[in-house]
Motif scaffolding. Structure first.
Motif, PDB file in Angstrom:
ATOM      1  N   ARG A   1       0.835  -1.211   0.000  1.00  0.00           N
ATOM      2  CA  ARG A   1       0.000   0.000   0.000  1.00  0.00           C
ATOM      3  C   ARG A   1       0.861   1.250   0.000  1.00  0.00           C
ATOM      4  O   ARG A   1       0.521   2.256  -0.644  1.00  0.00           O
ATOM      5  CB  ARG A   1      -0.944  -0.004   1.202  1.00  0.00           C
TER       6      ARG A   1
ATOM      7  N   GLU B   1       3.833   1.311  -1.330  1.00  0.00           N
ATOM      8  CA  GLU B   1       4.403   1.342  -2.680  1.00  0.00           C
ATOM      9  C   GLU B   1       3.468   2.064  -3.645  1.00  0.00           C
ATOM     10  O   GLU B   1       3.915   2.877  -4.463  1.00  0.00           O
ATOM     11  CB  GLU B   1       4.655  -0.090  -3.180  1.00  0.00           C
ATOM     12  N   VAL B   2       2.186   1.769  -3.581  1.00  0.00           N
ATOM     13  CA  VAL B   2       1.213   2.415  -4.468  1.00  0.00           C
ATOM     14  C   VAL B   2       1.221   3.922  -4.259  1.00  0.00           C
ATOM     15  O   VAL B   2       1.230   4.700  -5.230  1.00  0.00           O
ATOM     16  CB  VAL B   2      -0.198   1.843  -4.231  1.00  0.00           C
TER      17      VAL B   2
ATOM     18  N   ASP C   1       5.023   5.360  -5.332  1.00  0.00           N
ATOM     19  CA  ASP C   1       5.344   5.279  -6.756  1.00  0.00           C
ATOM     20  C   ASP C   1       4.390   6.106  -7.607  1.00  0.00           C
ATOM     21  O   ASP C   1       4.779   6.622  -8.658  1.00  0.00           O
ATOM     22  CB  ASP C   1       5.352   3.828  -7.213  1.00  0.00           C
ATOM     23  N   SER C   2       3.141   6.235  -7.175  1.00  0.00           N
ATOM     24  CA  SER C   2       2.212   7.080  -7.930  1.00  0.00           C
ATOM     25  C   SER C   2       2.634   8.538  -7.871  1.00  0.00           C
ATOM     26  O   SER C   2       2.432   9.299  -8.832  1.00  0.00           O
ATOM     27  CB  SER C   2       0.790   6.916  -7.389  1.00  0.00           C
TER      28      SER C   2
ATOM     29  N   ASP D   1       5.908   8.943 -10.112  1.00  0.00           N
ATOM     30  CA  ASP D   1       5.684   8.830 -11.557  1.00  0.00           C
ATOM     31  C   ASP D   1       5.061  10.134 -12.071  1.00  0.00           C
ATOM     32  O   ASP D   1       3.858  10.228 -12.289  1.00  0.00           O
ATOM     33  CB  ASP D   1       4.767   7.644 -11.849  1.00  0.00           C
TER      34      ASP D   1
ATOM     35  N   TYR E   1       1.489  -0.354  -7.969  1.00  0.00           N
ATOM     36  CA  TYR E   1       1.111   0.832  -8.742  1.00  0.00           C
ATOM     37  C   TYR E   1       0.969   0.561 -10.233  1.00  0.00           C
ATOM     38  O   TYR E   1      -0.065   0.860 -10.842  1.00  0.00           O
ATOM     39  CB  TYR E   1       2.123   1.958  -8.507  1.00  0.00           C
ATOM     40  N   THR E   2       1.990  -0.030 -10.844  1.00  0.00           N
ATOM     41  CA  THR E   2       1.948  -0.213 -12.288  1.00  0.00           C
ATOM     42  C   THR E   2       0.969  -1.304 -12.715  1.00  0.00           C
ATOM     43  O   THR E   2       0.687  -1.446 -13.908  1.00  0.00           O
ATOM     44  CB  THR E   2       3.342  -0.555 -12.837  1.00  0.00           C
TER      45      THR E   2
ATOM     46  N   LYS F   1      -2.173  -1.457 -11.371  1.00  0.00           N
ATOM     47  CA  LYS F   1      -3.533  -1.017 -11.040  1.00  0.00           C
ATOM     48  C   LYS F   1      -4.525  -1.198 -12.181  1.00  0.00           C
ATOM     49  O   LYS F   1      -5.669  -1.608 -11.962  1.00  0.00           O
ATOM     50  CB  LYS F   1      -3.515   0.438 -10.562  1.00  0.00           C
TER      51      LYS F   1
END
Length: 382
Positions: free
Chosen positions: A62, A64-65, A68-69, A72, A305-306, A308
Motif C-alpha cells: 500500500r 508502494e502504491v 510510486d504514484s 511517476d 502501482y503499475t 492497477k
C-alpha cells in the motif's frame, strides 16, 4: 543483426522478458547482448538503490502504491532526462555502445523513455531505441516519449492508457507476450497428470500462491483457509525471504497436517501452474501472463502501482479477480471452487482472450522494425 537488450534488476519482471527475447533472437539467427541498464551508464549506486527500494516496497504494497504514484510524474521524467544527458552517463553509455556496437537497443523498462532514448539522441547514435512495457497493461509517465522509435505493449488497454498519457499512436505496437524459453518449447501436462507428477492429491481444489522473484509474503491466506477448514491444497513457489520463511515455519509447526507444498524456487513453474485451479499473488507481469497462457485464472492479492489497470483488464476479459482483503480473497475462490458454471464461464473467457503469447513472433517484430529504421537512415544519408 546484433540486438542489445537492457533491463533493470529490480525483481524479475524486467530481466525475464529481456532474456526471453534474447533467446528468441538467437533462435532466429541473430546475435544479442543482455545487459543491466544501470551498468551501461555506470551508475552502481543508483542500481543498488533501485534494487533495495523495490524489495522494501514489496513488504509494504500500500505504501508502494502511494509513493510510486507520486514519483511517476512529468517533473521526474524531465529530471531524469536532464541528469542523464548532463552527467557522466553520456560518456559511459558511449563507451558501452562502442564496446557492444548494437544495431538496435531494446529496453524492457520504462527508463527507455526518459533516460536511454534521450542519451542516444544527445549522442547522435545511429541506432533505434525500442521500449517494451513490461507491466503489460500500463506504461508509467516516465516511459512516455513519442521520440522512441517504438513502444511495444501486449494489451489494447495498455495502448489506450499510453495514448491517454500522450504517447503518439503511430509509435505504439501491440506485441505478443514474450514467453520464457521453457514455456515456449514445453509440452504441458493435463491437470491430473501434473498433480500426479508433483506428488500432490488428485481431487483437491488447488491454489498456487506465487510470491514472485523476491519471495516476500505472509501466511494470512493460509490462516484463513485453515480457519474455514476448506478441503484445499496450497502450493507456494518462490525462494522465501527470511521473514516469510519464518512465518511459514511457524504455520507448519502449528498446522502440521495442512496440505501445503513449498518447493521453493522452481524452474518448471509451468508444471505447478498446470496442477493448480487458480493462481494467486501480487500482480507480477510474468506470473500473471504465464497463468493466462496456461488458462488458469489469477487472483491478484497485492495490487502494485503499475498493475492497477489490471482491474480494468479483468473487468473486460473476465479471467481473474483483484482483491486486497484476505477474507474476501478466500470468499472469491471458495465461491469459484463450488460453482461449476463459473468454472465453465472461465473456460469460455479464456477462448476469447485477445492477448497472444510468442517470444519468437515478438523478436521478428523487433527485427523488422529495426531493419526499417536502418533502411530509412541509409536513404536519408544518400
Amino acid at each position: 543483426m546484433h540486438i542489445a537488450f537492457l533491463y533493470v534488476d529490480a525483481g524479475k519482471g524486467h530481466i525475464t522478458p529481456a532474456k526471453a527475447l534474447s533467446d528468441a533472437a538467437l533462435r532466429l539467427g541473430h546475435t544479442t547482448v543482455v545487459a543491466d541498464l544501470f551498468e551501461s551508464v555506470n551508475a552502481p549506486i543508483v542500481n543498488w538503490m533501485s534494487k533495495s527500494n523495490w524489495r522494501m516496497m514489496l513488504h509494504f504494497p500500500r505504501l508502494e502504491v502511494f509513493i510510486d504514484s507520486k514519483q511517476d510524474s512529468w517533473f521526474n521524467a524531465r529530471l531524469i532526462r536532464f541528469l542523464g544527458t548532463h552527467s557522466h552517463a553520456l560518456k559511459d553509455f558511449k563507451t558501452w555502445y562502442d564496446a557492444n556496437s548494437p544495431d538496435c537497443i531494446v529496453v524492457t523498462h520504462f527508463l527507455a523513455g526518459c533516460l536511454i532514448q534521450p542519451i542516444v539522441a544527445k549522442l547522435g547514435l545511429p541506432v533505434p531505441v525500442f521500449e517494451y512495457a513490461a507491466d503489460v497493461v500500463f506504461t508509467p509517465r516516465l516511459g512516455i516519449n513519442s521520440a522512441l522509435d517504438r513502444l511495444y505493449i501486449c494489451t489494447h488497454l495498455g495502448k489506450e492508457l499510453a495514448m491517454a498519457f500522450g504517447q503518439e499512436e503511430k509509435t505504439i505496437s501491440i506485441c505478443p507476450f514474450p514467453l520464457k524459453t521453457q514455456m515456449m518449447h514445453t509440452a504441458f501436462p493435463e491437470k491430473q497428470q501434473a498433480r500426479k507428477n508433483l506428488g500432490m492429491m488428485m481431487d483437491r481444489f488447488t491454489v498456487l500462491l506465487n510470491l514472485g522473484g523476491e519471495g516476500i509474503g505472509t501466511t494470512d491466506f493460509l490462516e484463513e483457509v485453515q480457519k474455514r477448514n476448506l478441503d484445499w491444497q496450497i502450493i507456494t513457489v518462490g525462494t522465501l525471504s527470511s521473514s516469510t520463511k519464518l512465518q511459514y515455519k511457524r504455520f507448519k509447526e502449528k498446522y502440521p497436517s495442512f496440505p501445503l507444498h513449498t518447493p521453493g524456487f522452481v524452474d518448471n513453474i509451468q508444471d505447478y501452474i498446470c496442477a493448480c485451479d487458480v493462481q494467486a499473488g501480487k500482480a507480477g507481469a510474468n506470473a500473471l501472463m504465464e497463468s493466462l497462457y496456461l488458462k488458469r485464472p489469477f487472483l491478484i492479492s497485492s495490487l502494485l502501482y503499475t498493475a492497477k489497470p489490471t482491474t480494468e483488464f479483468f473487468k473486460r476479459h473476465k479471467v481473474g479477480w483483484v482483491e486486497n482483503t484476505i477474507e474476501k480473497q478466500v470468499d472469491i475462490l471458495q465461491a469459484y471452487s463450488e460453482d461449476s458454471q463459473a468454472q465453465e464461464a472461465m473456460k469460455e473467457a479464456f477462448k476469447k482472450l485477445p492477448t497472444t503469447f510468442d517470444s519468437d513472433a515478438f523478436a521478428r517484430m523487433i527485427v523488422k522494425d529495426a531493419e526499417k529504421f536502418l533502411q530509412e537512415k541509409d536513404t536519408n544519408m544518400q
